[in-house]
Design a protein around this motif. Structure first.
Motif, mmCIF file in Angstrom:
data_model
loop_
_atom_site.group_PDB
_atom_site.id
_atom_site.type_symbol
_atom_site.label_atom_id
_atom_site.label_comp_id
_atom_site.label_asym_id
_atom_site.label_seq_id
_atom_site.Cartn_x
_atom_site.Cartn_y
_atom_site.Cartn_z
ATOM 1 N N UNK A 47 0.866 -1.182 0.000
ATOM 2 C CA UNK A 47 0.000 0.000 0.000
ATOM 3 C C UNK A 47 0.899 1.227 0.000
ATOM 4 N N UNK A 48 1.083 1.818 -1.163
ATOM 5 C CA UNK A 48 2.016 2.947 -1.289
ATOM 6 C C UNK A 48 1.632 4.116 -0.394
ATOM 7 N N UNK A 49 0.373 4.470 -0.389
ATOM 8 C CA UNK A 49 -0.067 5.620 0.408
ATOM 9 C C UNK A 49 0.169 5.384 1.901
ATOM 10 N N UNK A 50 -0.177 4.189 2.347
ATOM 11 C CA UNK A 50 0.022 3.866 3.765
ATOM 12 C C UNK A 50 1.510 3.845 4.114
ATOM 13 N N UNK A 51 2.338 3.360 3.188
ATOM 14 C CA UNK A 51 3.780 3.310 3.419
ATOM 15 C C UNK A 51 4.361 4.708 3.552
ATOM 16 N N UNK A 52 3.971 5.584 2.647
ATOM 17 C CA UNK A 52 4.472 6.959 2.684
ATOM 18 C C UNK A 52 4.133 7.616 4.012
ATOM 19 N N UNK A 53 2.941 7.360 4.509
ATOM 20 C CA UNK A 53 2.510 7.946 5.784
ATOM 21 C C UNK A 53 3.255 7.315 6.962
ATOM 22 N N UNK A 54 3.327 5.993 6.993
ATOM 23 C CA UNK A 54 3.950 5.297 8.125
ATOM 24 C C UNK A 54 5.444 5.562 8.215
ATOM 25 N N UNK A 55 6.094 5.698 7.049
ATOM 26 C CA UNK A 55 7.537 5.883 7.023
ATOM 27 C C UNK A 55 7.938 7.351 6.958
ATOM 28 N N UNK A 56 6.934 8.228 6.925
ATOM 29 C CA UNK A 56 7.162 9.680 6.904
ATOM 30 C C UNK A 56 8.036 10.083 5.717
ATOM 31 N N UNK A 57 7.642 9.610 4.532
ATOM 32 C CA UNK A 57 8.413 9.874 3.326
ATOM 33 C C UNK A 57 7.949 11.147 2.640
ATOM 34 N N UNK A 58 8.891 11.859 2.051
ATOM 35 C CA UNK A 58 8.575 13.046 1.287
ATOM 36 C C UNK A 58 8.248 12.690 -0.146
ATOM 37 N N UNK A 59 7.839 13.681 -0.950
ATOM 38 C CA UNK A 59 7.451 13.441 -2.348
ATOM 39 C C UNK A 59 8.549 12.778 -3.185
ATOM 40 N N UNK A 60 9.804 13.057 -2.870
ATOM 41 C CA UNK A 60 10.903 12.515 -3.664
ATOM 42 C C UNK A 60 11.427 11.179 -3.109
ATOM 43 N N UNK A 61 10.759 10.653 -2.099
ATOM 44 C CA UNK A 61 11.242 9.422 -1.462
ATOM 45 C C UNK A 61 10.328 8.224 -1.710
ATOM 46 N N UNK A 62 9.421 8.354 -2.657
ATOM 47 C CA UNK A 62 8.467 7.271 -2.924
ATOM 48 C C UNK A 62 9.169 5.984 -3.343
ATOM 49 N N UNK A 63 10.366 6.095 -3.916
ATOM 50 C CA UNK A 63 11.111 4.916 -4.332
ATOM 51 C C UNK A 63 11.481 4.013 -3.171
#
Length: 269
Positions: A47-63
């Motif tokens: 789940x990309x969206x959940x991962x970005x939130x849980x890992x506190x990733x910025x826009x350039x860190x989606x990789x």
């Protein structure tokens, strides 16, 4: 002895080793928690969206999400070569000799949020997970501190050798040091031109990397605190016990302004 290092947020890509196998990692008593946390991270990565939130990733860190999704099949490399950043640049593991790598493998561990304590030469893939990330597992949602602290502390409590803790507070909490002689948290301080000693901020990690490198080059065979302090004095390092009654050791370096590389000489001034 065992030197405990923090990991870094940044990891080197790639690797030539076979995919992750937990039974190839040091501290096998940590395998049950490792399996749980690795499984939870791989599941989260679907789940990309959940991962970005849980890992506190910025826009350039989606990789970073794809890195986690590839954990079961990604190539591995030795832990000290996987981590990058100021501390690991100063340690410069790629230039260690075979004998120094052997010393590091036996005497250096990195506190990973994903794998717990890993040996310097343990083969690990690239990943993204920080000590303050939140993961849900079969046991429910809980902080990584709650998942790792008891198992990590037990692993360190089994050791009776010299422990030198260079981890940041957040990572040290994932495997607290035992309260005994010979278990030390290292604080890095700077001595200014005025003789005053203060916290060393910008070059803190570099100082820790350089000290680790020096200890590894020396064979990392110190059997006691006194032995370590005698070596440090002979080598020109100001490493001494704290005066506050704690078991902390203080690494004091001359204050350095400007070129970071000057800290190498400053450590041994």
């Amino acid at each position: 002895m065992l030197i405990l290092l923090p990991p870094s947020e940044t990891k080197r890509d790639g690797g030539a080793g076979s995919p992750l196998a937990l039974d190839r990692l040091s501290f096998p008593e940590l395998h049950p928690v490792r399996r749980e946390v690795v499984g939870a991270l791989v599941e989260l990565s679907a789940d990309r969206e959940a991962s970005v939130k849980a890992l506190k990733l910025g826009p350039k860190q989606a990789g970073e999400v794809e890195r986690n999704r590839s954990l079961p099949t990604a190539p591995t490399m030795r832990a000290l070569e996987r981590y990058t950043g100021v501390l690991y640049d100063a340690l410069e593991a790629s230039s260690l000799s075979d004998a120094e790598w052997q010393a590091a493998a036996e005497s250096v561990a990195v506190q990973s949020a994903l794998f717990g304590l890993v040996g310097a030469a343990d083969p690990i893939p690239a990943y993204r997970l920080s000590f303050d990330s939140k993961l849900s597992t079969k046991r429910g949602a809980a902080s990584l501190k709650k998942r790792w602290a008891a198992a990590g502390a037990a692993a360190l409590a089994e050791r009776d050798d010299l422990l030198l803790d260079l981890r940041s507070e957040g990572y040290a909490a994932l495997a607290p040091l035992p309260d005994r002689e010979g278990a030390h948290y290292v604080r890095v301080l700077a001595r200014g031109d005025d003789g005053q000693v203060r916290a060393l901020n910008h070059f803190n990690k570099q100082a820790k990397g350089l000290l680790t490198r020096a200890i590894v080059e020396a064979g990392a065979s110190f059997g006691s605190t006194d032995h370590l302090l005698e070596w440090a004095e002979e080598e020109g390092y100001e490493l001494r016990p704290a005066a506050d009654g704690s078991r902390d050791l203080l690494l004091v370096v001359p204050e350095v302004r400007g070129v970071p590389g000057r800290l190498m000489a400053a450590l041994r001034a």
